[in-house]
Write a protein that holds these residues in place. Structure first.
Motif, PDB file in Angstrom:
ATOM      1  N   ASP A  20       0.845  -1.209   0.000  1.00 21.52           N
ATOM      2  CA  ASP A  20       0.000   0.000   0.000  1.00 21.52           C
ATOM      3  C   ASP A  20       0.876   1.252   0.000  1.00 21.52           C
ATOM      4  O   ASP A  20       0.814   2.097   0.902  1.00 21.52           O
ATOM      5  N   ILE A  21       1.705   1.388  -1.025  1.00 23.51           N
ATOM      6  CA  ILE A  21       2.771   2.383  -1.069  1.00 23.51           C
ATOM      7  C   ILE A  21       2.228   3.810  -1.136  1.00 23.51           C
ATOM      8  O   ILE A  21       1.387   4.133  -1.971  1.00 23.51           O
ATOM      9  N   HIS A  22       2.735   4.666  -0.243  1.00 28.03           N
ATOM     10  CA  HIS A  22       2.447   6.094  -0.262  1.00 28.03           C
ATOM     11  C   HIS A  22       3.600   6.782  -0.993  1.00 28.03           C
ATOM     12  O   HIS A  22       4.773   6.519  -0.683  1.00 28.03           O
ATOM     13  N   PRO A  23       3.329   7.661  -1.930  1.00 23.48           N
ATOM     14  CA  PRO A  23       4.393   8.259  -2.753  1.00 23.48           C
ATOM     15  C   PRO A  23       5.524   8.901  -1.965  1.00 23.48           C
ATOM     16  O   PRO A  23       6.678   8.865  -2.381  1.00 23.48           O
ATOM     17  N   GLY A  24       5.207   9.493  -0.813  1.00 26.34           N
ATOM     18  CA  GLY A  24       6.248  10.157  -0.035  1.00 26.34           C
ATOM     19  C   GLY A  24       6.775   9.325   1.112  1.00 26.34           C
ATOM     20  O   GLY A  24       7.461   9.842   1.994  1.00 26.34           O
ATOM     21  N   GLY A  25       6.482   8.023   1.088  1.00 29.66           N
ATOM     22  CA  GLY A  25       6.844   7.160   2.206  1.00 29.66           C
ATOM     23  C   GLY A  25       8.282   6.666   2.162  1.00 29.66           C
ATOM     24  O   GLY A  25       9.010   6.848   1.182  1.00 29.66           O
ATOM     25  N   THR A  26       8.665   6.013   3.253  1.00 26.61           N
ATOM     26  CA  THR A  26       9.990   5.406   3.374  1.00 26.61           C
ATOM     27  C   THR A  26       9.811   3.898   3.457  1.00 26.61           C
ATOM     28  O   THR A  26       9.056   3.400   4.301  1.00 26.61           O
ATOM     29  N   TYR A  27      10.533   3.182   2.601  1.00 20.86           N
ATOM     30  CA  TYR A  27      10.335   1.735   2.485  1.00 20.86           C
ATOM     31  C   TYR A  27      11.673   1.003   2.509  1.00 20.86           C
ATOM     32  O   TYR A  27      12.725   1.576   2.221  1.00 20.86           O
ATOM     33  N   VAL A  28      11.592  -0.287   2.845  1.00 19.62           N
ATOM     34  CA  VAL A  28      12.766  -1.152   2.866  1.00 19.62           C
ATOM     35  C   VAL A  28      12.476  -2.390   2.037  1.00 19.62           C
ATOM     36  O   VAL A  28      11.457  -3.057   2.236  1.00 19.62           O
ATOM     37  N   ASP A  29      13.372  -2.681   1.092  1.00 19.78           N
ATOM     38  CA  ASP A  29      13.393  -3.976   0.413  1.00 19.78           C
ATOM     39  C   ASP A  29      14.566  -4.717   1.022  1.00 19.78           C
ATOM     40  O   ASP A  29      15.725  -4.420   0.729  1.00 19.78           O
ATOM     41  N   ASP A  93       7.495   3.006   6.473  1.00 20.35           N
ATOM     42  CA  ASP A  93       6.087   2.767   6.163  1.00 20.35           C
ATOM     43  C   ASP A  93       5.815   1.361   5.649  1.00 20.35           C
ATOM     44  O   ASP A  93       4.656   0.931   5.622  1.00 20.35           O
ATOM     45  N   GLY A  94       6.853   0.675   5.232  1.00 22.54           N
ATOM     46  CA  GLY A  94       6.653  -0.679   4.733  1.00 22.54           C
ATOM     47  C   GLY A  94       7.968  -1.396   4.562  1.00 22.54           C
ATOM     48  O   GLY A  94       9.006  -0.784   4.256  1.00 22.54           O
ATOM     49  N   ILE A  95       7.941  -2.713   4.796  1.00 22.67           N
ATOM     50  CA  ILE A  95       9.133  -3.547   4.649  1.00 22.67           C
ATOM     51  C   ILE A  95       8.755  -4.785   3.848  1.00 22.67           C
ATOM     52  O   ILE A  95       7.777  -5.469   4.157  1.00 22.67           O
ATOM     53  N   LEU A  96       9.566  -5.079   2.836  1.00 22.94           N
ATOM     54  CA  LEU A  96       9.394  -6.278   2.028  1.00 22.94           C
ATOM     55  C   LEU A  96      10.622  -7.159   2.173  1.00 22.94           C
ATOM     56  O   LEU A  96      11.751  -6.661   2.182  1.00 22.94           O
ATOM     57  N   ALA A  97      10.400  -8.468   2.272  1.00 23.03           N
ATOM     58  CA  ALA A  97      11.507  -9.422   2.183  1.00 23.03           C
ATOM     59  C   ALA A  97      11.054 -10.596   1.324  1.00 23.03           C
ATOM     60  O   ALA A  97      10.078 -11.269   1.653  1.00 23.03           O
ATOM     61  N   ASP A  98      11.737 -10.798   0.208  1.00 25.61           N
ATOM     62  CA  ASP A  98      11.528 -11.968  -0.643  1.00 25.61           C
ATOM     63  C   ASP A  98      12.655 -12.935  -0.307  1.00 25.61           C
ATOM     64  O   ASP A  98      13.805 -12.716  -0.695  1.00 25.61           O
ATOM     65  N   ARG A 232       3.343  -1.547   6.890  1.00 26.97           N
ATOM     66  CA  ARG A 232       3.081  -2.880   6.350  1.00 26.97           C
ATOM     67  C   ARG A 232       4.348  -3.738   6.341  1.00 26.97           C
ATOM     68  O   ARG A 232       5.430  -3.272   5.994  1.00 26.97           O
ATOM     69  N   LEU A 233       4.175  -5.015   6.681  1.00 22.75           N
ATOM     70  CA  LEU A 233       5.242  -6.007   6.589  1.00 22.75           C
ATOM     71  C   LEU A 233       4.796  -7.085   5.617  1.00 22.75           C
ATOM     72  O   LEU A 233       3.757  -7.723   5.823  1.00 22.75           O
ATOM     73  N   ALA A 234       5.550  -7.269   4.537  1.00 18.78           N
ATOM     74  CA  ALA A 234       5.217  -8.250   3.506  1.00 18.78           C
ATOM     75  C   ALA A 234       6.398  -9.193   3.329  1.00 18.78           C
ATOM     76  O   ALA A 234       7.505  -8.754   3.000  1.00 18.78           O
ATOM     77  N   ILE A 235       6.166 -10.480   3.551  1.00 21.00           N
ATOM     78  CA  ILE A 235       7.241 -11.473   3.483  1.00 21.00           C
ATOM     79  C   ILE A 235       6.850 -12.585   2.518  1.00 21.00           C
ATOM     80  O   ILE A 235       5.770 -13.176   2.640  1.00 21.00           O
ATOM     81  N   ILE A 236       7.754 -12.883   1.580  1.00 26.16           N
ATOM     82  CA  ILE A 236       7.560 -14.003   0.657  1.00 26.16           C
ATOM     83  C   ILE A 236       8.491 -15.133   1.085  1.00 26.16           C
ATOM     84  O   ILE A 236       9.712 -14.959   1.111  1.00 26.16           O
ATOM     85  N   THR A 237       7.912 -16.278   1.417  1.00 29.95           N
ATOM     86  CA  THR A 237       8.687 -17.446   1.834  1.00 29.95           C
ATOM     87  C   THR A 237       8.615 -18.532   0.761  1.00 29.95           C
ATOM     88  O   THR A 237       7.743 -18.513  -0.107  1.00 29.95           O
ATOM     89  N   TYR A 238       9.533 -19.514   0.882  1.00 27.05           N
ATOM     90  CA  TYR A 238       9.609 -20.572  -0.130  1.00 27.05           C
ATOM     91  C   TYR A 238       9.688 -21.974   0.461  1.00 27.05           C
ATOM     92  O   TYR A 238       9.658 -22.945  -0.288  1.00 27.05           O
ATOM     93  N   HIS A 239       9.817 -22.090   1.759  1.00 30.68           N
ATOM     94  CA  HIS A 239       9.756 -23.425   2.360  1.00 30.68           C
ATOM     95  C   HIS A 239       9.103 -23.329   3.729  1.00 30.68           C
ATOM     96  O   HIS A 239       8.964 -22.240   4.303  1.00 30.68           O
ATOM     97  N   SER A 240       8.695 -24.474   4.229  1.00 32.01           N
ATOM     98  CA  SER A 240       7.824 -24.514   5.407  1.00 32.01           C
ATOM     99  C   SER A 240       8.479 -23.936   6.654  1.00 32.01           C
ATOM    100  O   SER A 240       7.791 -23.374   7.515  1.00 32.01           O
ATOM    101  N   LEU A 241       9.799 -24.062   6.800  1.00 40.03           N
ATOM    102  CA  LEU A 241      10.469 -23.541   7.990  1.00 40.03           C
ATOM    103  C   LEU A 241      10.336 -22.023   8.069  1.00 40.03           C
ATOM    104  O   LEU A 241       9.997 -21.473   9.117  1.00 40.03           O
ATOM    105  N   GLU A 242      10.614 -21.363   6.946  1.00 44.32           N
ATOM    106  CA  GLU A 242      10.466 -19.898   6.891  1.00 44.32           C
ATOM    107  C   GLU A 242       9.016 -19.501   7.117  1.00 44.32           C
ATOM    108  O   GLU A 242       8.715 -18.589   7.898  1.00 44.32           O
ATOM    109  N   ASP A 243       8.115 -20.171   6.410  1.00 41.00           N
ATOM    110  CA  ASP A 243       6.709 -19.787   6.455  1.00 41.00           C
ATOM    111  C   ASP A 243       6.147 -19.916   7.863  1.00 41.00           C
ATOM    112  O   ASP A 243       5.372 -19.075   8.311  1.00 41.00           O
TER     113      ASP A 243
END
Length: 303
Positions: A20-29, A93-98, A232-243
């Motif tokens: 839910d990105i705000h144009p003036g926000g601060t984000y972390v990938d 304002d938001g953090i993503l981790a793939d 917002r915190l958004a996390i993409i996992t790929y195996h059951s331990l992480e998930d």
């Protein structure tokens, strides 16, 4: 080499919606990789917004985006809080981790991440790190190796695999290459599930080499501290331990998943979970990008 070849970002549209990105926000990938998610986030920021992206791999950092709204952090995301303090960021304002491994790592025949190519067993995401996979196979005890293959690889034959590796090195034949490892564990791999179980062997070693589960725990705890209320915190996992770790943390604020309740019986949690079930790729995405098939996106808002 194009960026799309280097890495195709999984669940890109779904991730952008989740943040839910705000144009003036601060984000972390937190996992820059090939930069696909970072580029997409930047497209939604105006000149007052900023994106900080983390990566510990020198090749990924060398491909960093040139943009005044962007800062690449050459470090593991387990140091998220320290670097945000260093850059004078009070909250994001938001953090993503793939959490997926970049295509580049699997396809680089010299790094030892994949059983498709014979190479020295390296597997370090950060090539400044001291210990390779080969070093671990040479120096860990049989019990330590058994724990790795049983816990991180979820392999029923984990203890037998560990015993075979130790037996080989005691006979003067240490397991130092991809082919040697594949040959050593072959008799403990189901012929019907050969690729899957061999991938689990390599996954277990990679997790240990890079301290991935410990880093994830540290990152999640710091993400909670760094996020602003409503972030917002958004996390993409790929195996059951992480998930499992991510699911438990978002639901209860701890890794065991044990819910603490207040006087009225309501669960004390620092998050509102937005995904009762994880978001998974569509059939169309899996067809375009088969490696996305195990991706699971979980999203939460800090209360």
């Amino acid at each position: 080499m194009t960026d799309n070849v280097y890495h195709i970002p999984a669940l890109l549209h779904e991730t952008l919606e989740a943040l839910d990105i705000h144009p003036g926000g601060t984000y972390v990938d937190a996992t820059y990789g090939g930069g696909g998610h970072s580029r997409a986030i930047l497209e939604h920021l105006d000149t007052s917004g900023h994106l900080y992206s983390f990566d510990q791999d020198d090749e990924a950092v060398s491909r960093a985006i040139a943009d005044e709204r962007f800062t690449i952090v050459y470090s593991n995301f387990r140091f998220l809080k320290n670097f945000m303090r260093y850059y004078g960021v009070d909250g994001v304002d938001g953090i993503l981790a793939d959490l997926g491994v970049s295509f580049h790592h699997f396809d680089d025949s010299t790094r030892g991440f994949s059983f498709r190519f014979d190479a020295t067993l390296d597997m370090r995401m950060n090539r400044r790190a001291e210990h390779t996979a080969a070093w671990i196979l040479e120096n860990y005890t049989e019990n330590q190796l058994a724990d790795i293959f049983t816990l991180y690889g979820e392999l029923k034959q984990g203890r037998r695999i560990a015993a075979a590796i130790v037996k080989s090195r005691e006979a003067g034949q240490p397991v130092t290459t991809v082919q040697q490892l594949s040959d050593t564990v072959a008799k403990y791999i189901s012929p019907r599930k050969e690729k899957k179980e061999l991938a689990m062997v390599f996954q277990a070693l990679r997790i240990e080499v890079n301290g991935e589960m410990q880093a994830l725990e540290q990152f999640l705890q710091q993400a909670l501290q760094v996020l602003k209320p409503g972030g917002r915190l958004a996390i993409i996992t790929y195996h059951s331990l992480e998930d499992r770790l991510v699911k438990n943390f978002m639901k209860t604020g701890n890794f065991s998943g044990t819910a603490e309740k207040d006087f009225f019986g309501a669960i004390n949690t620092p998050f509102k979970v937005l995904t009762s079930k994880p978001i998974v790729p569509s059939d169309e995405e899996i067809e375009r990008n088969p490696r996305s098939r195990s991706a699971k996106l979980r999203v939460a808002v800090k209360l």
